[in-house]
Structure formats: structure tokens, C-alpha cells
Design a protein around this motif. Structure first.
Motif, short mmCIF file in Angstrom:
data_model
loop_
_atom_site.label_atom_id
_atom_site.label_comp_id
_atom_site.label_asym_id
_atom_site.label_seq_id
_atom_site.Cartn_x
_atom_site.Cartn_y
_atom_site.Cartn_z
N ALA A 191 11.26 6.36 -8.78
CA ALA A 191 11.02 7.38 -9.79
C ALA A 191 9.82 8.25 -9.42
O ALA A 191 9.82 9.46 -9.69
N ALA A 192 8.82 7.66 -8.79
CA ALA A 192 7.62 8.42 -8.44
C ALA A 192 7.91 9.53 -7.46
O ALA A 192 7.25 10.58 -7.50
N LEU A 193 8.88 9.34 -6.58
CA LEU A 193 9.19 10.36 -5.58
C LEU A 193 9.48 11.72 -6.23
O LEU A 193 9.13 12.75 -5.67
N ASP A 194 10.11 11.71 -7.39
CA ASP A 194 10.45 12.97 -8.05
C ASP A 194 9.23 13.74 -8.53
O ASP A 194 9.32 14.96 -8.74
N GLY A 195 8.10 13.06 -8.70
CA GLY A 195 6.93 13.72 -9.24
C GLY A 195 5.88 14.11 -8.23
O GLY A 195 4.83 14.65 -8.59
N ILE A 196 6.15 13.88 -6.95
CA ILE A 196 5.16 14.20 -5.92
C ILE A 196 5.35 15.64 -5.47
O ILE A 196 6.45 16.03 -5.07
N ARG A 203 10.53 -0.92 -3.51
CA ARG A 203 10.88 -0.16 -4.71
C ARG A 203 9.77 -0.21 -5.76
O ARG A 203 9.44 0.80 -6.37
N GLY A 204 9.18 -1.40 -5.94
CA GLY A 204 8.13 -1.48 -6.95
C GLY A 204 7.47 -2.83 -6.98
O GLY A 204 8.03 -3.84 -6.58
N HIS A 205 6.23 -2.82 -7.45
CA HIS A 205 5.43 -4.02 -7.62
C HIS A 205 4.73 -3.93 -8.96
O HIS A 205 4.19 -2.87 -9.33
N GLU A 206 4.70 -5.03 -9.68
CA GLU A 206 3.88 -5.11 -10.89
C GLU A 206 4.08 -3.90 -11.81
O GLU A 206 3.13 -3.22 -12.21
N GLY A 233 0.82 -1.22 0.00
CA GLY A 233 0.00 0.00 0.00
C GLY A 233 0.84 1.26 0.00
O GLY A 233 0.46 2.27 -0.59
N ALA A 234 2.02 1.21 0.64
CA ALA A 234 2.92 2.36 0.62
C ALA A 234 3.48 2.58 -0.77
O ALA A 234 3.57 3.72 -1.25
N THR A 235 3.86 1.49 -1.44
CA THR A 235 4.35 1.59 -2.81
C THR A 235 3.26 2.12 -3.73
O THR A 235 3.51 3.00 -4.57
N MET A 236 2.05 1.61 -3.58
CA MET A 236 0.93 2.08 -4.39
C MET A 236 0.68 3.57 -4.16
O MET A 236 0.42 4.33 -5.08
N ALA A 237 0.76 3.99 -2.89
CA ALA A 237 0.52 5.40 -2.56
C ALA A 237 1.56 6.30 -3.21
O ALA A 237 1.22 7.33 -3.80
N LEU A 238 2.84 5.93 -3.10
CA LEU A 238 3.90 6.75 -3.71
C LEU A 238 3.75 6.80 -5.23
O LEU A 238 3.94 7.85 -5.84
N CYS A 239 3.41 5.67 -5.83
CA CYS A 239 3.32 5.62 -7.29
C CYS A 239 2.09 6.36 -7.82
O CYS A 239 2.11 6.88 -8.94
N ALA A 240 1.03 6.41 -7.04
CA ALA A 240 -0.18 7.11 -7.47
C ALA A 240 -0.11 8.61 -7.23
O ALA A 240 -0.72 9.40 -7.95
#
Length: 203
Positions: free
Chosen positions: A139-144, A130-133, A106-113
Motif C-alpha cells: 500500500a505504501a508504494l502508491d503514496g511515494i 510485504r509488511g512487518h508489525e 529495513g527495506a520494508t521500513m523505508a517503503l512504509c516511511a
């Protein structure tokens, strides 16, 4: 309060209201709400996860509502991202300010979304991988574009958390280490205090 999250998939949630708030309304108007994303559903992750419940209980005591939700049928991460985004959209429609929290998957999903979600107040990620599926939390951290907290367990041998933590530190985000394994056994309240302290600062 039970919530059915719109969006075409069978996504159910529980809205935990702040202490003292009325529970009878089916169309709540809230000041602040945190959407809480559970661990991997194929590993038994649900909205009843003890870490999510502990965070929700701590938030309620600080006057913040929490929407804990279950993902719909497993869809290799794509549907789960949609479920998360739809839950956040529901929260925006019922609250003035919305935060996002997730544990493990859920943490990975939250960061990626989060880069695709407008108007988030803050994001807290507990034990992200780092990532799932096909997702990439690094990479997502840079876009938040809102404040981000990354909490990790120093004895975590389950998640590939080091690249996430390293990038978070490079971006000068809030990073907190806890002396625990991936599951934070016996430390749910300590986790909740760290998460709620972060949201308190941003709210």
C-alpha cells in the motif's frame, strides 16, 4: 564519523563521507547523502550489515555520503519507523539532497516511511517484505512521490516479496531481479552496483 540521531530514542549512526572529503567536522555540510536502514534488529540486523557497508562503500566512491544507523530499543516497528524518519531529518539538516536505502526489514521500513517523508530524492528497497508489525509496503508504494527501486532475490524464501514486486511493476517503478537468496551471499558488490546505478540516474 559517529552520529547521535536526535529524537528521544537512543539511535546511533555512522556517517561515511565521500572519498576525499574531510572527516574532522562534527557538523558536516554535504551535497548528497543516502540514509541506510538495517535488517531486523531482533535477527541481529545492524548498521554493520555487509550489504549496507557495500552500498555505502560504492556510494562514497561516487561522491555520495551514507548514514548507516542502528534502531533504538525494539518497539514493534513503531519506534523503528520513528528512528528512520529522525535519521532522514538529520540528513536533510546536513545535506542538500537525501536518498533512502534499506535491506530486508529495513527495506520494508523505508517503503512504509517514504510516503510521510518530504524531499526524498529516491528510495531503493533491497529484498523488501510485504509488511512487518502492522506495516504494509504494498500500500505504501502508491503514496511515494519520488523514484523507487525494488530489488529482489529470485530464490528468496524468507521475505514475502512477490506482492511488493507485483505492485511496483503495476506502478512502472524500477524493478530488478537478482539470482540469489534473501541474503545475497557473495553478491554484496553486485547489489551495491545496482543500488548505486539507480541513485546515479536519479542524481
Amino acid at each position: 564519523m559517529d552520529v547521535v540521531v536526535p529524537g528521544g530514542r537512543d539511535v546511533r549512526g555512522t556517517l561515511d563521507r565521500p572519498d576525499g572529503a574531510p572527516d574532522e567536522s562534527t557538523d558536516p555540510e554535504l551535497e548528497r547523502v543516502v540514509v541506510a536502514c538495517p535488517p531486523h534488529p531482533q535477527d541481529g540486523g545492524t548498521r554493520s550489515d555487509r550489504r549496507l557497508v557495500a552500498v555505502s562503500d560504492a556510494l562514497r566512491k561516487r561522491g555520495v555520503a551514507c548514514l548507516r544507523f542502528d534502531y533504538g530499543n525494539w518497539d514493534e516497528g513503531r519506534g523503528e519507523q520513528s528512528d528512520l524518519k529522525n535519521a532522514v531529518q538529520w540528513a536533510h539538516e546536513h545535506a542538500d539532497s537525501v536518498g533512502l536505502f534499506g535491506f530486508s526489514f529495513g527495506a520494508t521500513m523505508a517503503l512504509c516511511a517514504a510516503p510521510d517523508l518530504e524531499g526524498l530524492r529516491a528510495v531503493s528497497a533491497l529484498a523488501p517484505d510485504r509488511g512487518h508489525e502492522g506495516t504494509d509496503a504494498v500500500a505504501a508504494l502508491d503514496g511515494i512521490d519520488c523514484p523507487v527501486q525494488v530489488l529482489y532475490a529470485e530464490r528468496d524464501t524468507t521475505a514475502d516479496w512477490r506482492p511488493v514486486v507485483e505492485r511496483a511493476r503495476e506502478l512502472d517503478l524500477a524493478v530488478t531481479a537478482l539470482s540469489a537468496d534473501h541474503f545475497f551471499v557473495g553478491q554484496a558488490e553486485k547489489v551495491a552496483a545496482a543500488v548505486v546505478g539507480f541513485f546515479d540516474e536519479e542524481w
